[in-house]
Design a protein around this motif. Structure first.
Motif, PDB file in Angstrom:
ATOM      1  N   PHE A 133       0.835  -1.199   0.000  1.00  0.00           N
ATOM      2  CA  PHE A 133       0.000   0.000   0.000  1.00  0.00           C
ATOM      3  C   PHE A 133       0.874   1.255   0.000  1.00  0.00           C
ATOM      4  CE2 PHE A 133      -2.699  -3.251   1.822  1.00  0.00           C
ATOM      5  CZ  PHE A 133      -3.976  -2.939   1.378  1.00  0.00           C
ATOM      6  N   ASP A 134       0.433   2.285  -0.721  1.00  0.00           N
ATOM      7  CA  ASP A 134       0.962   3.636  -0.583  1.00  0.00           C
ATOM      8  C   ASP A 134      -0.187   4.476  -0.046  1.00  0.00           C
ATOM      9  OD1 ASP A 134       1.925   6.203  -0.692  1.00  0.00           O
ATOM     10  OD2 ASP A 134       2.610   6.106  -2.768  1.00  0.00           O
ATOM     11  N   LEU A 135      -0.080   4.916   1.187  1.00  0.00           N
ATOM     12  CA  LEU A 135      -1.204   5.521   1.891  1.00  0.00           C
ATOM     13  C   LEU A 135      -1.368   7.015   1.646  1.00  0.00           C
ATOM     14  CD1 LEU A 135      -0.702   3.697   5.317  1.00  0.00           C
ATOM     15  CD2 LEU A 135      -2.333   3.110   3.522  1.00  0.00           C
ATOM     16  N   LYS A 136      -0.426   7.657   0.998  1.00  0.00           N
ATOM     17  CA  LYS A 136      -0.506   9.111   0.834  1.00  0.00           C
ATOM     18  C   LYS A 136      -1.719   9.514  -0.009  1.00  0.00           C
ATOM     19  CE  LYS A 136       3.520  10.378  -0.690  1.00  0.00           C
ATOM     20  NZ  LYS A 136       4.641  11.269  -1.044  1.00  0.00           N
ATOM     21  N   ASN A 137      -2.434  10.521   0.490  1.00  0.00           N
ATOM     22  CA  ASN A 137      -3.632  11.045  -0.171  1.00  0.00           C
ATOM     23  C   ASN A 137      -4.708   9.971  -0.299  1.00  0.00           C
ATOM     24  OD1 ASN A 137      -5.020  13.281  -1.319  1.00  0.00           O
ATOM     25  ND2 ASN A 137      -4.581  12.523  -3.384  1.00  0.00           N
ATOM     26  N   LYS A 138      -4.684   9.002   0.620  1.00  0.00           N
ATOM     27  CA  LYS A 138      -5.622   7.894   0.594  1.00  0.00           C
ATOM     28  C   LYS A 138      -6.297   7.729   1.960  1.00  0.00           C
ATOM     29  CE  LYS A 138      -4.825   6.326  -3.634  1.00  0.00           C
ATOM     30  NZ  LYS A 138      -3.859   7.335  -4.076  1.00  0.00           N
ATOM     31  N   GLU A 139      -7.243   6.819   1.967  1.00  0.00           N
ATOM     32  CA  GLU A 139      -8.028   6.551   3.162  1.00  0.00           C
ATOM     33  C   GLU A 139      -8.091   5.035   3.376  1.00  0.00           C
ATOM     34  OE1 GLU A 139     -11.785   8.843   3.871  1.00  0.00           O
ATOM     35  OE2 GLU A 139     -12.645   6.983   3.056  1.00  0.00           O
ATOM     36  N   PHE A 140      -7.895   4.627   4.612  1.00  0.00           N
ATOM     37  CA  PHE A 140      -7.941   3.208   4.955  1.00  0.00           C
ATOM     38  C   PHE A 140      -9.005   3.015   6.027  1.00  0.00           C
ATOM     39  CE2 PHE A 140      -6.860  -0.654   7.174  1.00  0.00           C
ATOM     40  CZ  PHE A 140      -6.507  -1.512   6.142  1.00  0.00           C
ATOM     41  N   THR A 141      -9.924   2.102   5.762  1.00  0.00           N
ATOM     42  CA  THR A 141     -11.072   1.897   6.647  1.00  0.00           C
ATOM     43  C   THR A 141     -11.250   0.411   6.954  1.00  0.00           C
ATOM     44  OG1 THR A 141     -12.234   3.869   5.860  1.00  0.00           O
ATOM     45  CG2 THR A 141     -13.592   2.139   6.816  1.00  0.00           C
ATOM     46  N   PHE A 142     -11.650   0.100   8.169  1.00  0.00           N
ATOM     47  CA  PHE A 142     -11.950  -1.276   8.559  1.00  0.00           C
ATOM     48  C   PHE A 142     -12.938  -1.236   9.720  1.00  0.00           C
ATOM     49  CE2 PHE A 142      -8.639   0.195  11.312  1.00  0.00           C
ATOM     50  CZ  PHE A 142      -8.880  -0.395  12.543  1.00  0.00           C
ATOM     51  N   THR A 143     -13.536  -2.370  10.005  1.00  0.00           N
ATOM     52  CA  THR A 143     -14.414  -2.511  11.164  1.00  0.00           C
ATOM     53  C   THR A 143     -13.751  -3.465  12.151  1.00  0.00           C
ATOM     54  OG1 THR A 143     -16.413  -2.085   9.873  1.00  0.00           O
ATOM     55  CG2 THR A 143     -16.691  -3.268  11.957  1.00  0.00           C
ATOM     56  N   VAL A 144     -13.863  -3.135  13.435  1.00  0.00           N
ATOM     57  CA  VAL A 144     -13.215  -3.954  14.458  1.00  0.00           C
ATOM     58  C   VAL A 144     -14.175  -4.230  15.605  1.00  0.00           C
ATOM     59  CG1 VAL A 144     -12.241  -1.933  15.650  1.00  0.00           C
ATOM     60  CG2 VAL A 144     -11.160  -4.177  15.933  1.00  0.00           C
ATOM     61  N   ASP A 145     -14.087  -5.436  16.141  1.00  0.00           N
ATOM     62  CA  ASP A 145     -14.833  -5.820  17.332  1.00  0.00           C
ATOM     63  C   ASP A 145     -13.826  -6.087  18.446  1.00  0.00           C
ATOM     64  OD1 ASP A 145     -16.369  -6.919  19.330  1.00  0.00           O
ATOM     65  OD2 ASP A 145     -17.412  -8.360  18.048  1.00  0.00           O
ATOM     66  N   ASP A 146     -13.742  -5.145  19.393  1.00  0.00           N
ATOM     67  CA  ASP A 146     -12.814  -5.235  20.525  1.00  0.00           C
ATOM     68  C   ASP A 146     -13.517  -5.651  21.810  1.00  0.00           C
ATOM     69  OD1 ASP A 146     -10.383  -4.505  19.301  1.00  0.00           O
ATOM     70  OD2 ASP A 146     -10.914  -2.387  19.384  1.00  0.00           O
ATOM     71  N   SER A 147     -14.766  -6.094  21.706  1.00  0.00           N
ATOM     72  CA  SER A 147     -15.579  -6.344  22.898  1.00  0.00           C
ATOM     73  C   SER A 147     -15.031  -7.462  23.774  1.00  0.00           C
ATOM     74  CB  SER A 147     -17.015  -6.675  22.487  1.00  0.00           C
ATOM     75  OG  SER A 147     -17.072  -7.863  21.707  1.00  0.00           O
ATOM     76  N   ASN A 148     -14.138  -8.275  23.230  1.00  0.00           N
ATOM     77  CA  ASN A 148     -13.614  -9.419  23.974  1.00  0.00           C
ATOM     78  C   ASN A 148     -12.152  -9.227  24.383  1.00  0.00           C
ATOM     79  OD1 ASN A 148     -14.038 -11.958  25.109  1.00  0.00           O
ATOM     80  ND2 ASN A 148     -13.333 -13.049  23.292  1.00  0.00           N
ATOM     81  N   LEU A 149     -11.694  -7.966  24.377  1.00  0.00           N
ATOM     82  CA  LEU A 149     -10.303  -7.668  24.739  1.00  0.00           C
ATOM     83  C   LEU A 149     -10.252  -6.882  26.044  1.00  0.00           C
ATOM     84  CD1 LEU A 149      -8.673  -6.684  21.314  1.00  0.00           C
ATOM     85  CD2 LEU A 149      -8.741  -8.922  22.434  1.00  0.00           C
ATOM     86  N   GLU A 150      -9.708  -7.510  27.070  1.00  0.00           N
ATOM     87  CA  GLU A 150      -9.609  -6.894  28.390  1.00  0.00           C
ATOM     88  C   GLU A 150      -8.290  -6.126  28.540  1.00  0.00           C
ATOM     89  OE1 GLU A 150     -11.975  -6.907  30.626  1.00  0.00           O
ATOM     90  OE2 GLU A 150     -13.345  -8.313  29.638  1.00  0.00           O
TER      91      GLU A 150
END
Length: 449
Positions: A133-150
């Motif tokens: 990936f070259d991230l410049k002038n770009k957008e990176f998106t994801f969904t995360v479920d952290d509900s099980n991380l203490e």
């Protein structure tokens, strides 16, 4: 001691035949201006550090527990010539599963022959190359479920400037390459990497006194790192770290920046410039039942803005947005004396934060955001991981650190107790913990959410 005949005809670490290597599929989306997105068929690969390492024609271990075989691995080259990296049983041994655009990483997995703790995987572009990936002038998106991380756990998504082929073309001994997860590096210049540039890191190897699976060798593996996401359900931060060397760099001695005296003399900015909402004055934003409710999945949007709005321009800002419950939620605004009321990472924010918190400004010294942009030009690889911290119990993310701050500004980083995060306790009490990453999207700014 059993005598073992050293094999001298492999000329580099090989690959095993005990377990076939089948990469779990993981789709993601490439978006274009206006929000039109196309699904891309991808897959993930397990890091070589987690893999079984043994002789080519048998099951004798080259690395067992946290020690190298003295017979098979008397020196780096001999060890590489004598050993193979085995294929991975992703779900049965490592607790890794995928479905469509979703990847779930389990924490403690009890397999047939061993107990595995955490994992680290990379997104592949094809069977033998990481997706770059070259991230410049770009957008990176994801969904995360952290509900099980203490407290004490870290479900991380980040980019590092690894070689696209895992070092296979640069280093004669690094034959397995990206297909077997070789070539890892990050801004902490980790010394626990078993094979660096294809050579076994056996020189001066010291088994860990509190981790049954790890140790440290003479060399470290350094490269620029962009931490998009480091989080559990109580704390989160995003942090750029810059190194002055392009790509993966094998360090030794002072160039690694290992000791307190050398920390800022190495090639990498280990502290980075973090944006942690709790640390920056908002303690009601991230957590169970808060503005962003970590009991539910959340979509995370990160934008890499250039000074002139072009892909070739200098990186000038890293913005953050969230989407949950159908609503777009802007990042928090800083509420700390001495720092402007901003909601993104810029060079000015980093300089002000370092001064307000009394921290060494290695971020500026190593090149600031323009230096990070140069690493993006080189290309970076996506990493997904779940881990606990055998050094400082993850207190730097979710608690007070240093633990005896004497009123030091910036030490309060999250709500977890300073007694939390001990790996033995975490691994016993939260063995069933997991993190799920899904719906990865990449494209022009404002195209992915």
């Amino acid at each position: 001691m059993i005598g073992i005949v050293l094999i001298q005809t492999v000329f580099g670490i090989g690959v095993g035949t005990q377990q076939s290597e089948s990469h779990p599929s993981l789709s993601w989306q490439q978006c274009s201006k206006g929000g039109s997105c196309t699904s891309v068929s991808g897959s993930i690969v397990l890091d070589s550090n987690w893999r079984w390492t043994h002789i080519p024609d048998g099951t004798t271990n080259c690395y067992d527990g946290n020690e190298w075989s003295s017979d098979l691995c008397p020196d780096p080259t001999t060890c590489s010539n004598n050993c193979v990296l085995e294929g991975a049983d992703y779900s049965g041994t490592y607790g890794i599963s995928t479905s469509g655009s979703s990847a779930k990483l389990g924490f403690v997995t009890k397999g047939s022959y061993s107990t595995n703790i955490g994992s680290r995987v990379y997104l592949l572009g094809d069977e033998s190359h990481y997706k770059i990936f070259d991230l410049k002038n770009k957008e990176f998106t994801f969904t995360v479920d952290d509900s099980n991380l203490e407290c004490g756990l870290n479900g991380a998504l980040y980019f590092v400037a690894m070689d696209e082929d895992g070092g296979a073309s640069r280093f004669t001994l690094a034959k397995p390459g990206a297909k077997y997860g070789t070539g890892y590096c990050d801004a902490q210049c980790p010394h626990d990497i078993k094979f660096i540039n294809g050579e076994a890191n056996v020189q001066d190897w010291k088994p860990s006194d509190n981790d049954d699976n790890a140790g440290t060798g003479h060399y470290g593996a350094c490269c620029t790192e962009m931490d998009i996401w480091e989080a559990n359900k109580y704390a989160t931060a995003y942090t750029p770290h810059i190194c002055t060397e392009n790509g993966e760099y094998r360090c030794e001695g002072k160039s690694c920046g290992d000791s307190s005296d050398d920390r800022y003399g190495g090639v990498c900015d280990k502290d980075g410039c973090d944006f942690n909402s709790w640390r920056l004055g908002n303690q009601s934003f991230w957590g169970p039942g808060l503005i962003i409710d970590t009991g539910k999945p959340v979509t995370v949007v990160t934008q890499f803005v250039t000074k002139d709005g072009t892909d070739s321009g200098a990186l000038s800002e890293i913005r953050r947005k969230y989407v949950q419950g159908g609503k777009t939620i802007e990042n928090t605004v800083v509420k700390i004396s001495g720092i402007d009321e901003v909601d993104s990472i810029t060079d000015e924010f980093c300089n002000q934060q370092k001064q307000a918190f009394g921290d060494t400004n290695d971020f500026e010294k190593k090149g600031g955001l323009s230096g990070l942009g140069k690493a993006f030009d080189y290309g970076v690889v996506l990493v997904l991981s779940l881990w606990d911290d055998h050094d400082v119990n993850m207190l730097w993310l979710d608690s007070v650190y240093p633990t005896n701050p004497a009123g030091k500004a910036g030490a309060d980083r999250g709500p977890c107790a300073t007694s939390s995060g001990d790996p033995k306790e975490v691994e016993d009490k939260y063995a069933s913990a997991s993190v799920t990453f899904s719906d990865i999207k990449f494209g022009p700014i404002d195209s992915t959410y």
